[in-house]
Design a protein around this motif. Structure first.
Motif, mmCIF file in Angstrom:
data_model
loop_
_atom_site.group_PDB
_atom_site.id
_atom_site.type_symbol
_atom_site.label_atom_id
_atom_site.label_comp_id
_atom_site.label_asym_id
_atom_site.label_seq_id
_atom_site.Cartn_x
_atom_site.Cartn_y
_atom_site.Cartn_z
ATOM 1 N N HIS A 225 -74.977 -11.564 -18.336
ATOM 2 C CA HIS A 225 -75.072 -10.549 -17.281
ATOM 3 C C HIS A 225 -73.723 -10.192 -16.653
ATOM 4 N N LEU A 226 -72.690 -10.019 -17.477
ATOM 5 C CA LEU A 226 -71.376 -9.631 -16.965
ATOM 6 C C LEU A 226 -71.105 -8.156 -17.225
ATOM 7 N N ASP A 227 -70.386 -7.527 -16.300
ATOM 8 C CA ASP A 227 -69.888 -6.159 -16.475
ATOM 9 C C ASP A 227 -68.389 -6.229 -16.745
ATOM 10 N N PHE A 228 -67.923 -5.414 -17.693
ATOM 11 C CA PHE A 228 -66.511 -5.431 -18.071
ATOM 12 C C PHE A 228 -65.740 -4.315 -17.367
ATOM 13 N N TYR A 229 -64.470 -4.614 -17.073
ATOM 14 C CA TYR A 229 -63.559 -3.622 -16.516
ATOM 15 C C TYR A 229 -62.356 -3.539 -17.446
ATOM 16 N N THR A 230 -62.094 -2.351 -17.950
ATOM 17 C CA THR A 230 -61.046 -2.181 -18.948
ATOM 18 C C THR A 230 -59.887 -1.351 -18.421
ATOM 19 N N GLN A 231 -58.708 -1.578 -19.006
ATOM 20 C CA GLN A 231 -57.542 -0.764 -18.693
ATOM 21 C C GLN A 231 -57.717 0.623 -19.299
ATOM 22 N N ARG A 232 -56.778 1.491 -19.000
ATOM 23 C CA ARG A 232 -56.858 2.860 -19.507
ATOM 24 C C ARG A 232 -56.708 2.920 -21.024
ATOM 25 N N ASP A 233 -56.048 1.923 -21.594
ATOM 26 C CA ASP A 233 -55.877 1.884 -23.037
ATOM 27 C C ASP A 233 -57.043 1.211 -23.744
ATOM 28 N N GLY A 234 -58.098 0.865 -22.995
ATOM 29 C CA GLY A 234 -59.283 0.274 -23.595
ATOM 30 C C GLY A 234 -59.268 -1.236 -23.670
ATOM 31 N N ILE A 235 -58.188 -1.870 -23.265
ATOM 32 C CA ILE A 235 -58.108 -3.329 -23.296
ATOM 33 C C ILE A 235 -58.918 -3.905 -22.133
ATOM 34 N N PRO A 236 -59.885 -4.777 -22.424
ATOM 35 C CA PRO A 236 -60.674 -5.365 -21.326
ATOM 36 C C PRO A 236 -59.830 -6.349 -20.532
ATOM 37 N N ARG A 237 -59.948 -6.280 -19.207
ATOM 38 C CA ARG A 237 -59.129 -7.146 -18.357
ATOM 39 C C ARG A 237 -59.993 -8.070 -17.488
ATOM 40 N N PHE A 238 -61.089 -7.529 -16.916
ATOM 41 C CA PHE A 238 -61.948 -8.333 -16.049
ATOM 42 C C PHE A 238 -63.400 -8.241 -16.501
ATOM 43 N N SER A 278 -53.686 1.768 -12.876
ATOM 44 C CA SER A 278 -52.657 2.801 -12.787
ATOM 45 C C SER A 278 -52.463 3.425 -14.166
ATOM 46 N N LEU A 279 -51.758 4.543 -14.211
ATOM 47 C CA LEU A 279 -51.595 5.266 -15.470
ATOM 48 C C LEU A 279 -50.915 4.438 -16.546
ATOM 49 N N ASP A 280 -49.980 3.566 -16.152
ATOM 50 C CA ASP A 280 -49.273 2.748 -17.139
ATOM 51 C C ASP A 280 -49.890 1.355 -17.296
ATOM 52 N N ASN A 281 -51.024 1.113 -16.656
ATOM 53 C CA ASN A 281 -51.753 -0.156 -16.752
ATOM 54 C C ASN A 281 -50.993 -1.352 -16.194
ATOM 55 N N SER A 282 -49.926 -1.116 -15.460
ATOM 56 C CA SER A 282 -49.160 -2.232 -14.899
ATOM 57 C C SER A 282 -49.788 -2.764 -13.614
ATOM 58 N N GLU A 283 -50.657 -1.960 -12.994
ATOM 59 C CA GLU A 283 -51.302 -2.352 -11.746
ATOM 60 C C GLU A 283 -52.781 -1.994 -11.797
ATOM 61 N N PHE A 284 -53.561 -2.673 -10.982
ATOM 62 C CA PHE A 284 -54.960 -2.305 -10.829
ATOM 63 C C PHE A 284 -55.299 -2.267 -9.341
ATOM 64 N N TYR A 285 -56.393 -1.578 -9.034
ATOM 65 C CA TYR A 285 -56.871 -1.445 -7.660
ATOM 66 C C TYR A 285 -58.161 -2.234 -7.514
ATOM 67 N N ALA A 286 -58.385 -2.788 -6.335
ATOM 68 C CA ALA A 286 -59.584 -3.590 -6.118
ATOM 69 C C ALA A 286 -59.920 -3.677 -4.644
ATOM 70 N N TYR A 287 -61.210 -3.890 -4.363
ATOM 71 C CA TYR A 287 -61.662 -4.303 -3.041
ATOM 72 C C TYR A 287 -61.643 -5.827 -3.017
ATOM 73 N N VAL A 288 -61.051 -6.414 -2.003
ATOM 74 C CA VAL A 288 -61.019 -7.872 -1.898
ATOM 75 C C VAL A 288 -61.349 -8.285 -0.471
ATOM 76 N N SER A 289 -62.050 -9.399 -0.377
ATOM 77 C CA SER A 289 -62.374 -9.979 0.927
ATOM 78 C C SER A 289 -62.318 -11.488 0.773
ATOM 79 N N ALA A 290 -61.484 -12.138 1.553
ATOM 80 C CA ALA A 290 -61.290 -13.581 1.420
ATOM 81 C C ALA A 290 -62.461 -14.369 1.980
#
Length: 679
Positions: A225-238, A278-290
């Motif tokens: 039951h996992l959902d995948f998050y991929t970079q713009r180039d299709g590489i899965p990251r999370f 980001s467009l160059d896949n060097s950064e990602f955006y996220a909601y975070v709460s500690a």
């Protein structure tokens, strides 16, 4: 019964200016708007002269979820069409700018397009769902299909009917699982689909050809039951999901080892939700709460892990406005009170565009939906508390915006009521927020109004917002003030606020609602002797629990599709058969039988001294009809026989338009009898 007993308010897009309508599709006349000029020649409706017909409020939105094609030549929309006696959402595609219908995707029975996106300029990918009730979000079937914009070259990509429906069915067989669209890395007819089997212990990510249905395995994790998050180039990251105890888990792909590694609590905290790269896949955006506070929106380096907070609001959370290609956010829109816009990127040309468009719609909120791939055209909506919705197409080259269509042409915003932000302190000092909808043209300093307290569904996650609310507007049109409180447990204020309502269904949550009524009375304009409570789903539970807690505060109670015996929840088929849902309700509801009985209206019926009306559907799977039957029997035994409406073939909320009309008619009569003119 789902994790949330929904029935809360919805957000829609709207415009304050009304234009003449074409007879087909409720599409308004195309009107170019030069941004350098203010709107002219648009008259305002006269003040309300007579009672607004019930039919105005009964009709469902005709159009929803529009998406602009990558090249801007077409728009795909969910359009409600008559099928098997019901108005069922159908995916339809129109050409631009002439809005000519070029294709529609018809599905069997009551199947609907749940979500969709453009794989190419001419091909769409769609996840299927089924409508289970008017008051509940459609349920995903797990199926993923693809189709050309003209309705041709249909291809079944994933699902339980794969063997029969897919051209590759004899190769892959049926998929007894759930599929979801994860990303479209390129415009080459390929998409990435995340899947997991319903009874399996692994999650998979496939590259699928939307034309041939050929599959290629991209990633696999031995966790269900996992959902995948991929970079713009299709590489899965999370990959994210929940464990058997319904706690969030997050995995990250390590490029060095090639393994998926589970992130620790020090990284995940209370919430970690990736939102894009980001467009160059060097950064990602996220909601975070500690620790459960309202989530911050951050930018993080993929390589170093360095985080930069882009936005944070201690009061509550917010939605985002994105630049072209969903590359970066340029603004946030708050969810507390009247929404306000905060601009993040002053260098973005879209900040100026958003400001210019917003000036054309005073009192409304502009929402950017999506750009064409080249950024030349933008689909946007405009929303307010009094109008259910309008959508526009903006052309950057010409600097004009064309009005495409409205979601509910029958609604005249000038006749609708104002939704006023409402805030107060609960008895323990906690700041709470909500909305008070006040009938139009009523001076509450000179006239005391009857009031309906309307708790939202959930209880955990949903929240009432400022935008158009059909039930509240109907009641306001009949002369009632309508109070809606985002009690502890509601969404939008962080996990800690949500979790503060755990095991408090009949305790602190009801305290918050009661304190809200007291605050409304103190603020003035409310007739203390004419207050009723009406709710749907969890709101139906609250509507019956409130007169248990405060027998002298309310004059009547209406429970619609509610749950009334908390111990019975664990015996419901869908809960008893799900390890995750059972764990969730043990944590959020509790297991102590004596406490569950004390917080169950059906076990406290002898304390209810006011007239009650119970409304339910016989096929309700979210809140099974057994709840209503037990509540009715308990009230009869206590000598308080309720009014009773049970439709055997309806689900979680009535779907049939005639039945919904009859419900509003009976709602009007019931309230009028007890707190209206007759009362």
């Amino acid at each position: 019964m789902l994790t949330n007993l929904s029935g809360g308010a919805r957000s829609t897009a709207s415009a304050t200016h009304q234009f003449p309508m074409k007879p087909f599709m409720y599409i308004k006349t195309i009107l170019s708007i030069c941004l350098s000029l203010f709107f002219v020649g648009v008259g305002t409706a006269s003040a309300q002269q007579s009672l607004i017909p019930i039919e105005t409020f009964v009709k469902q939105d005709q159009f929803s979820s529009p998406r602009l094609s990558p090249d801007g030549k077409h728009i795909a929309i969910k359009v409600r069409m008559l099928r098997n006696g019901r108005m069922v959402p159908t995916l339809s595609v129109y050409s631009l700018p002439d809005l000519k219908l070029v294709g529609a995707m018809a599905m069997e029975k009551f199947d609907i397009p749940l979500s969709f996106g453009w794989a190419t300029n001419t091909r769409l990918i769609v996840t299927k769902g089924i409508e289970v009730g008017l008051r509940e979000a459609p349920q995903a079937t797990g199926e993923v299909v693809a189709v050309d914009l003209d309705g041709k070259r249909f291809q079944y990509l994933y699902g339980y009917d794969n063997f029969r429906s897919s051209t590759k069915g004899d190769r892959y067989g049926d998929d007894y699982g759930y599929g979801s669209i994860e990303s479209v890395p390129k415009r080459d007819e390929h998409v990435l689909i995340g899947t997991y089997l319903w009874r399996g212990e692994r999650s998979f990510l496939y590259d699928m050809n939307t034309v041939t249905a050929a599959r290629k395995l991209v990633a696999e994790i031995g966790v269900k039951h996992l959902d995948f998050y991929t970079q713009r180039d299709g590489i899965p990251r999370f990959a994210t999901g929940v464990d058997d105890n319904a706690w969030q888990i997050v995995y990250r792909h390590d490029d060095t080892s090639g393994e998926w590694k589970k992130l620790g609590d020090d990284v995940v905290g209370n919430r970690f939700s990736p939102m894009g790269f980001s467009l160059d896949n060097s950064e990602f955006y996220a909601y975070v709460s500690a620790k459960g506070e309202p989530a911050a929106f951050v930018r993080e380096s993929v390589k170093t892990g360095l985080r930069t907070i882009l936005a944070q609001d201690s009061r509550g959370e917010y939605s985002l406005q994105w630049n072209e290609l969903h590359a970066s956010p340029f603004a946030t829109i708050s969810n507390i009170g009247i929404p306000s816009v905060h601009y993040l990127d002053t260098n973005s040309t879209n900040v100026k565009l958003h400001k210019d468009l917003s000036q054309q719609f005073p009192g409304s909120i502009v929402n950017f939906i999506n750009f064409t791939d080249d950024g030349g055209k933008l689909l946007f909506g405009v929303a307010s508390d009094r109008d259910p919705g309008s959508y526009f197409l903006y052309d950057k080259k010409s600097g004009t915006a064309d009005l495409l269509f409205s979601t509910a042409e029958e609604i005249d915003p000038e006749q609708m009521a104002e939704r006023r932000p409402f805030s107060f302190k609960a008895r323990d000092g906690l700041d709470l927020y909500g909305y008070l909808t006040v009938p139009k043209n009523v001076d509450t300093s000179k006239q005391k109004l009857p009031m309906v307290l309307m708790p939202h569904g959930g209880p955990f996650g949903p929240a009432d917002d400022w935008y158009f609310d059909q039930d509240a507007q109907f009641l306001a049109s009949r002369g009632y003030a309508v109070l809606q409180i985002n009690f502890r447990g509601s969404g939008g204020r962080g996990k800690s606020f949500e979790q503060s309502g755990y095991k408090q269904w009949g305790n602190l949550i009801q305290d918050d609602l009661i304190d809200g009524v007291k605050a409304a009375i103190i603020q003035g304009g409310i007739d203390v002797k004419r207050i009723c409570t009406f709710g749907i789903s969890f709101g139906g539970y609250s509507a019956l629990m409130l007169p248990v807690r405060e027998p002298d505060m309310f004059k009547c109670a209406i429970g619609y599709a509610g749950v009334y015996d908390l111990a019975y929840i664990f015996k419901e088929n869908r809960i008893a058969s799900s390890k995750n849902l059972t764990a969730y309700f043990k944590r959020t509801l509790g297991e102590n039988e004596d406490e569950l009985a004390r917080q169950s209206p059906s076990k406290q019926a002898d304390k209810i001294k006011v007239p009650v009306w119970l409304v339910h559907g016989g096929k309700d799977e979210i809140a099974p009809v057994e709840h209503a039957k037990r509540m009715r029997e308990a009230l009869i035994k206590a000598g308080r026989s309720p009014e009773w409406t049970m439709e055997p073939d309806e689900g979680h909320g009535f779907y049939d338009a005639q039945r919904r009309k009859e419900f509003y008619e009976n709602l009007e009569k019931f309230l009028d009898k007890h707190i209206g003119k007759k009362g």
